[in-house]
Design a protein around this motif. Structure first.
Motif, mmCIF file in Angstrom:
data_model
loop_
_atom_site.group_PDB
_atom_site.id
_atom_site.type_symbol
_atom_site.label_atom_id
_atom_site.label_comp_id
_atom_site.label_asym_id
_atom_site.label_seq_id
_atom_site.Cartn_x
_atom_site.Cartn_y
_atom_site.Cartn_z
ATOM 1 N N MET A 1 13.123 6.958 14.887
ATOM 2 C CA MET A 1 11.669 7.221 14.710
ATOM 3 C C MET A 1 10.966 5.970 13.898
ATOM 4 O O MET A 1 9.857 5.551 14.150
ATOM 5 C CB MET A 1 11.616 8.416 14.096
ATOM 6 C CG MET A 1 10.317 9.251 13.908
ATOM 7 S SD MET A 1 9.850 9.815 15.567
ATOM 8 C CE MET A 1 7.991 10.161 15.261
ATOM 9 N N GLU A 2 11.582 5.485 12.855
ATOM 10 C CA GLU A 2 10.951 4.663 11.893
ATOM 11 C C GLU A 2 10.663 3.383 12.794
ATOM 12 O O GLU A 2 9.529 2.734 12.713
ATOM 13 C CB GLU A 2 11.687 4.396 10.782
ATOM 14 C CG GLU A 2 10.782 3.166 9.958
ATOM 15 C CD GLU A 2 11.939 2.803 8.621
ATOM 16 O OE1 GLU A 2 11.684 1.877 8.267
ATOM 17 O OE2 GLU A 2 12.732 3.902 8.102
ATOM 18 N N ALA A 3 11.947 2.943 13.425
ATOM 19 C CA ALA A 3 11.710 1.700 14.459
ATOM 20 C C ALA A 3 10.629 1.699 15.227
ATOM 21 O O ALA A 3 9.905 0.807 15.354
ATOM 22 C CB ALA A 3 12.906 1.299 14.939
ATOM 23 N N ALA A 8 5.119 0.219 17.180
ATOM 24 C CA ALA A 8 3.915 0.542 17.459
ATOM 25 C C ALA A 8 2.851 -0.026 16.559
ATOM 26 O O ALA A 8 1.873 -0.494 16.961
ATOM 27 C CB ALA A 8 3.818 2.102 17.204
ATOM 28 N N VAL A 9 3.143 -0.052 15.310
ATOM 29 C CA VAL A 9 2.151 -0.679 14.263
ATOM 30 C C VAL A 9 1.952 -2.126 14.725
ATOM 31 O O VAL A 9 0.940 -2.841 14.680
ATOM 32 C CB VAL A 9 2.588 -0.565 12.727
ATOM 33 C CG1 VAL A 9 1.767 -1.334 11.861
ATOM 34 C CG2 VAL A 9 2.485 1.015 12.256
ATOM 35 N N LYS A 10 3.063 -2.861 14.933
ATOM 36 C CA LYS A 10 2.893 -4.433 15.186
ATOM 37 C C LYS A 10 2.291 -4.419 16.282
ATOM 38 O O LYS A 10 1.480 -5.518 16.327
ATOM 39 C CB LYS A 10 4.332 -4.937 15.268
ATOM 40 C CG LYS A 10 5.034 -4.996 13.994
ATOM 41 C CD LYS A 10 6.529 -5.575 14.235
ATOM 42 C CE LYS A 10 7.341 -5.954 12.958
ATOM 43 N NZ LYS A 10 8.764 -6.497 13.170
ATOM 44 N N LEU A 48 7.703 -2.995 6.140
ATOM 45 C CA LEU A 48 7.062 -4.335 6.647
ATOM 46 C C LEU A 48 6.798 -5.210 5.694
ATOM 47 O O LEU A 48 6.630 -6.417 5.711
ATOM 48 C CB LEU A 48 5.749 -4.019 7.521
ATOM 49 C CG LEU A 48 6.093 -3.222 8.923
ATOM 50 C CD1 LEU A 48 5.126 -2.892 9.729
ATOM 51 C CD2 LEU A 48 6.870 -4.231 9.812
ATOM 52 N N LEU A 49 6.091 -4.488 4.338
ATOM 53 C CA LEU A 49 5.929 -5.486 3.309
ATOM 54 C C LEU A 49 7.197 -6.158 2.587
ATOM 55 O O LEU A 49 7.081 -7.362 2.274
ATOM 56 C CB LEU A 49 5.149 -4.696 1.987
ATOM 57 C CG LEU A 49 3.868 -4.227 2.306
ATOM 58 C CD1 LEU A 49 3.371 -3.155 1.443
ATOM 59 C CD2 LEU A 49 2.858 -5.302 2.102
ATOM 60 N N HIS A 50 8.135 -5.589 2.768
ATOM 61 C CA HIS A 50 9.427 -6.225 2.173
ATOM 62 C C HIS A 50 10.114 -7.038 3.410
ATOM 63 O O HIS A 50 10.774 -7.829 2.957
ATOM 64 C CB HIS A 50 10.565 -5.072 1.986
ATOM 65 C CG HIS A 50 10.289 -4.397 0.642
ATOM 66 N ND1 HIS A 50 10.456 -4.996 -0.374
ATOM 67 C CD2 HIS A 50 9.667 -3.182 0.332
ATOM 68 C CE1 HIS A 50 10.104 -4.129 -1.530
ATOM 69 N NE2 HIS A 50 9.549 -3.056 -1.025
ATOM 70 N N ASP A 51 9.476 -6.953 4.519
ATOM 71 C CA ASP A 51 10.282 -7.764 5.877
ATOM 72 C C ASP A 51 9.645 -9.476 5.703
ATOM 73 O O ASP A 51 8.433 -9.649 5.779
ATOM 74 C CB ASP A 51 9.763 -7.065 7.121
ATOM 75 C CG ASP A 51 10.528 -7.716 8.303
ATOM 76 O OD1 ASP A 51 10.961 -8.958 8.126
ATOM 77 O OD2 ASP A 51 10.360 -7.315 9.402
ATOM 78 N N CYS A 62 -0.346 -3.393 5.815
ATOM 79 C CA CYS A 62 0.528 -2.522 5.169
ATOM 80 C C CYS A 62 0.012 -2.444 3.726
ATOM 81 O O CYS A 62 0.376 -1.406 3.156
ATOM 82 C CB CYS A 62 1.860 -3.223 5.307
ATOM 83 S SG CYS A 62 2.291 -3.040 7.112
ATOM 84 N N SER A 63 -0.332 -3.436 2.958
ATOM 85 C CA SER A 63 -0.708 -3.304 1.635
ATOM 86 C C SER A 63 -1.849 -2.374 1.517
ATOM 87 O O SER A 63 -1.917 -1.547 0.509
ATOM 88 C CB SER A 63 -1.134 -4.798 1.146
ATOM 89 O OG SER A 63 -2.062 -5.339 1.546
ATOM 90 N N GLN A 64 -2.831 -2.668 2.282
ATOM 91 C CA GLN A 64 -3.997 -1.700 2.142
ATOM 92 C C GLN A 64 -3.528 -0.012 2.499
ATOM 93 O O GLN A 64 -3.948 0.874 1.812
ATOM 94 C CB GLN A 64 -5.003 -2.049 3.105
ATOM 95 C CG GLN A 64 -5.726 -3.297 2.850
ATOM 96 C CD GLN A 64 -6.601 -3.860 3.953
ATOM 97 O OE1 GLN A 64 -6.652 -3.368 5.241
ATOM 98 N NE2 GLN A 64 -7.623 -4.505 3.629
ATOM 99 N N THR A 65 -2.673 0.035 3.325
ATOM 100 C CA THR A 65 -2.297 1.268 3.642
ATOM 101 C C THR A 65 -1.150 1.906 2.501
ATOM 102 O O THR A 65 -1.774 3.106 2.109
ATOM 103 C CB THR A 65 -0.999 1.272 4.868
ATOM 104 O OG1 THR A 65 -1.912 0.930 6.182
ATOM 105 C CG2 THR A 65 -0.726 2.632 5.335
#
Length: 962
Positions: A1-3, A8-10, A48-51, A62-65
């Motif tokens: 689900m997370e994947a 989808a975000v990317k 994604l921030l750690h990626d 992602c930082s704003q989110t």
């Protein structure tokens, strides 16, 4: 689900930034915004921030989110999630220590928001600042990140983007203030790192802005203060140093500063450094932004220390001279920074409250005169410095519309400064200074430019209110010069405005001066030159007629000729339809000086150019009347409104209204579908009713019959508004009772059919607004015709259905009506209705309370808090114990995730205190906290509204004992 969510975000981000199709980008943006509100957003953004492979676009999103999730949705997480979230944010803070800057800032804000949400113990007992201190000492490679977090902590403390309860927010503010010394020591420790100096100064300014409780004597010798002040002479750090110094100045005059005397050690350090910048104002090599920063600091110092400066000491006058240099700067944006200072200094010099410590009246007057004498010369210089700034530039005609607007605004600002100067110097002495400018501008008459002349006249016109009507030396000379000036458009416009501004002086001038005839000739020329000059001339003509009306009593033929030419649109005048109203007003006031028989004839003459075009349209038949453009009707009807409102001769106007009623009725009958025409016509009838009152005779009955019938056919809100005016004037007249009772029943009966649901209210806010304004008028002026009828409880039900309308004015009218109902029951005048009203409200009390609580907690905007609180307080005071039970019933519906038991208890205490007479202000403030708790984020607000369901409520009336 997370994947899947991550992918989808990317994909959405790629579409948002790189897809060529606008619709696709818009859809991607919408999807991403919706995604930010989901639970999955926590894990996906963090991952994604750690990626390491995430690109800049992904990192920023992602930082704003993550920042927004921590701010508003922290309560979504279980309590045990704090530590992993803290660890993750800390890791990200270190990861982005060297950038990207935008990402690092978002992570810092997220950590600050996290600190607001959780108690001090969760940071190891010493709070986030002590935790940060430990980390900065042990992890020095990441000091830039830690320093930025230290900067944003006080900035985010009061951010209402953070969905924290008010009590928790206050606790965090107190914790942070108690850590101020630690924060300053951390900033001081970073001074040794040159590349962080600007950040350190920014942090110091941030903490000064937040915390004003630090000792002034400690700050006076603090290394951070020394660094900031010494950096004022550094081009590299000037802006940051100015910001700190400005905050230090504000610090010394803040409410928490224990008075100016306590701050003297720090003030004595600050002023020499700031004054040392004065010479840089003239340095042509200085960057414009740097000069603006220096000017801002000097103006800030003057404005903050205005009370000290007003004493007129030698040191104070040095500051005044420095501020005069800022005012003299060629750039208006820089010069105008001092305008607030000159205004506040004037207020301090002239207000009696500034001298109360001097005791006796004699001492007060002596000190006031001493100070005014000291500041006389600086204000004379000020007048000279600002007066030239109103001069039209040579290339003004090439300016853009925006630049022309800015120039006009700058002239208004200078006008205000000149008026301030007259309060210190006196109007007549200021006039002398400006007259010398006019003489200089006129020169010897050869190759004379119009711009300096216009500028001097504009300044003279600006101070007209301050010049004595007995002035005999300067104004006669000014007025004698006016006919000699060329009729250049801007110059003529200003000349016309000046004539209007000095209308009271013109009226008081000796008749042998023969001032008025040549001035009227100038106004005539102004009306035929351009639309702008015609506008100024029309306004001036109105003022001249208002103030010099008795001087025109023998010149009515000439006035009527000007009036008829202007209104007819022929004869060369360029008066717009809007400006023609000024001429209508002008003739209307002159009429009031005439004997009754002459006034009646004069009123006919000024009405003829207005009523004749309407009658001509009507005579062409119903088809023409129904198809004629709106403006061809409202132009003349608005002029008629002006006449009815300005001619304060009730009997004379009533005769005219009766005479013209058939014409107005024809328009009512054939254009009732036309909202704009009906609004104009109702406005005209409203002024007729106000002016004529009971002299209207049979016409008032005809008007009531007309609007009663037409409202039921065409639903025009203006009929309700006109009815409100009729109720106000005739509500207490027994002779009109039958008319009014029939009107009330018909209008309210039809309105109730129109407004059944909140959707109906939303679709017809104007009707809702005017309906409940009318209802409130009925309660005040004719309660006997309204309250005992079956229509009254039906209208209460109607009001309850519309309380949550979002339209501001309609909502306020409904809430005011409900408050008026409660107030009537408590008043001595309403004693005979008390039992009836109590019965009606008791039957509906539980539902009404629930709707009001829903309104308090989110169904209405927070800006309606005062009105909602007033209704709740009125309910509490009228139905104490019952109200407490109703409040208890509805407050228990709100889930515990939104409102804790202690918060419910606090709400009930507020209701109880309201019923026992606590002040409205304190009750409103306490209600505001409950409101804020229930609105702290969208999830909570939706939860509360879903529990209270204000739009779904219905009830059956069940009689209850009193």
């Amino acid at each position: 689900m997370e994947a899947q969510a991550t992918a989808a975000v990317k994909e959405a981000l790629a579409a948002l930034y790189h897809h060529p199709d606008d619709a696709t980008r818009t859809a991607a943006d919408r999807w991403l915004q919706q995604f930010q509100h989901t639970l999955d957003a926590w894990q996906v953004a963090d991952s994604l921030l750690h990626d390491e492979s995430s690109n800049l676009e992904t990192l920023i999103f992602c930082s704003q989110t993550l920042r927004s999730k921590v701010q508003r949705d922290f309560e979504e997480l279980p309590s045990e999630a704090f530590r992993p979230l803290q660890d993750s944010l800390y890791a990200l803070l270190k990861k982005f220590s060297k950038g990207p800057q935008k990402v690092r800032t978002q992570i810092c804000i997220a950590m600050a928001a996290l600190a607001v949400h959780v108690p001090v113990e969760d940071w190891g007992g010493g709070g986030i600042v002590n935790w940060l201190s430990d980390e900065m000492k042990s992890q020095q490679d990441f000091i830039p990140s830690f320093l930025e977090l230290l900067i944003v902590l006080p900035q985010e403390c009061s951010s209402h983007k953070i969905a924290a309860r008010p009590e928790r927010r206050r606790q965090f503010e107190n914790d942070l203030r108690s850590s101020a010394e630690v924060a300053l020591s951390l900033l001081t420790a970073c001074l040794g790192i040159d590349q962080l100096k600007e950040q350190v100064l920014e942090g110091f300014a941030s903490w000064l802005r937040f915390c004003h409780g630090i000792s002034a004597s400690n700050l006076a010798s603090h290394p951070l203060v020394y660094t900031a002040l010494s950096s004022l002479n550094s081009d590299q750090f000037l802006e940051a140093a100015v910001n700190v110094t400005s905050e230090l100045i504000h610090f010394t005059v803040s409410r928490e500063s224990n008075g100016i005397t306590e701050q003297i050690p720090l003030i004595q350090v600050l002023i020499p450094y700031v004054m040392g910048l004065k010479e840089q104002l003239k340095d042509s090599s200085k960057d414009e932004d740097d000069v603006k920063a220096i000017a801002r600091l000097l103006a800030d110092m003057g404005d903050s220390y205005v009370e000290l400066i007003a004493t007129g000491s030698n040191d104070a006058m040095q500051i005044v001279n420095a501020l005069l240099e800022v005012t003299s700067h060629q750039e208006f944006d820089i010069s105008s920074m001092t305008f607030n200072f000159w205004h506040h200094l004037m207020r301090n010099l002239t207000d009696r409250s500034s001298y109360e410590s001097y005791g006796s009246e004699v001492s007060i007057n002596a000190e006031r005169n001493r100070r005014l004498q000291i500041f006389h010369h600086p204000y004379e210089i000020l007048v000279s410095l600002v007066s030239f700034r109103v001069e039209y530039p040579e290339l003004y005609h090439t300016f853009s519309e925006e630049d022309q607007r800015d120039f006009r605004h700058s002239r208004y600002a200078v006008s205000d400064v000149l008026l301030d100067a007259t309060d210190v110097l006196g109007g007549d002495p200021t006039l002398k200074i400006l007259f010398m400018k006019l003489i200089q501008a006129c020169g010897n008459g050869q190759n004379q430019k119009w711009q300096p002349v216009e500028a001097a006249l504009f300044c003279i016109q600006a101070i007209a209110k301050s010049v004595s009507v007995e002035e005999k030396e300067i104004l006669p000379q000014v007025m004698s010069l006016l006919p000699s000036f060329p009729h250049q458009e801007q110059l003529l416009q200003t000349v016309c405005s000046l004539i209007g501004a000095f209308s009271k002086w013109i009226d008081a001038a000796p008749s042998e001066l023969l001032i008025l005839p040549p001035l009227v000739d100038i106004l005539n020329k102004g009306m035929s030159t351009s639309e702008d000059t015609a506008a100024a001339a029309s306004v001036a003509f109105k003022y001249i007629c208002e103030d010099c009306r008795r001087k025109f009593s023998g010149s009515l033929d000439g006035l009527f000729q000007i009036y008829q030419i202007a209104l007819s649109g022929v004869g060369g005048y360029k008066v717009s339809s809007e400006d023609s109203l000024h001429l209508v007003e002008a003739l209307s006031v002159v009429i009031m000086t005439l004997p009754p028989d002459h006034a009646q004839r004069a009123l006919e003459l000024i009405c003829q150019p207005v009523i004749n075009p309407l009658q001509e349209i009507i005579q062409q038949g119903d088809t023409v009347l129904q198809q004629v453009p709106v403006r061809q009707l409202t132009l003349h009807i608005d002029r008629l409104s002006c006449i009815f409102s300005r001619v304060k001769l009730p009997q004379v106007v009533a005769e005219a209204v009766n005479r013209y009623w058939p014409t107005l009725k024809s328009i009512f009958d054939k254009r009732a579908w036309d909202t704009r025409t009906m609004e104009s016509l109702c406005r005209s009838c409203k002024f007729a009713v106000r002016t004529c009152g009971r002299f209207m005779g049979f016409t008032i009955g005809a008007i009531l019959e007309e609007i009663q019938t037409l409202y039921q056919q065409h639903n025009q809100a203006c009929f309700l508004y006109l009815s409100s005016e009729v109720i106000k004037i005739f509500g207490s007249d027994p002779a009109c009772a039958n008319y009014l009772a029939s009107l009330i029943q018909a209008l309210f009966g039809h309105t109730i059919q129109l407004l059944r649901t909140i959707q109906d209210f939303t679709a017809r806010p104007d009707i809702a607004d005017d309906c409940f304004l009318l209802a409130s008028r009925c309660i005040r002026y004719c309660p006997d015709l309204f309250v005992p009828t079956e229509m009254f409880p039906r209208l209460v039900d109607c009001a309850m259905a519309g309380i949550t309308i979002q339209h501001r004015e309609a909502c306020k009218s409904i809430l005011s009506f409900l408050s008026d109902v409660f107030d009537l029951a408590k008043s001595s005048e309403g004693e005979k209705y008390r039992e009836l009203i109590n019965t009606i409200i008791l039957q509906r009390g539980a539902v009404l309370t629930r709707i009001m609580v829903a309104s308090l907690t989110g169904a209405l905007p927070f800006s309606r808090l005062d009105e909602v609180s007033f209704v709740l307080v009125s309910l509490s005071r009228s139905f104490g114990g019952n109200m407490l039970n109703w409040a208890r019933e509805c407050i228990t519906l709100i889930p515990s995730q939104a409102l804790t038991d202690s918060e419910r208890s606090r709400f009930l205490h507020i209701v109880s205190d309201a019923s026992s007479g606590s002040s409205l202000g304190s009750i409103t403030d306490r209600f505001a906290e409950i409101s804020e708790v229930c609105r702290r984020n969208k999830t909570v607000q939706d939860m509360v509204q879903a529990a209270l369901r204000p739009h779904d409520l219905s009830f059956t009336v069940v009689p209850q004992p009193l």
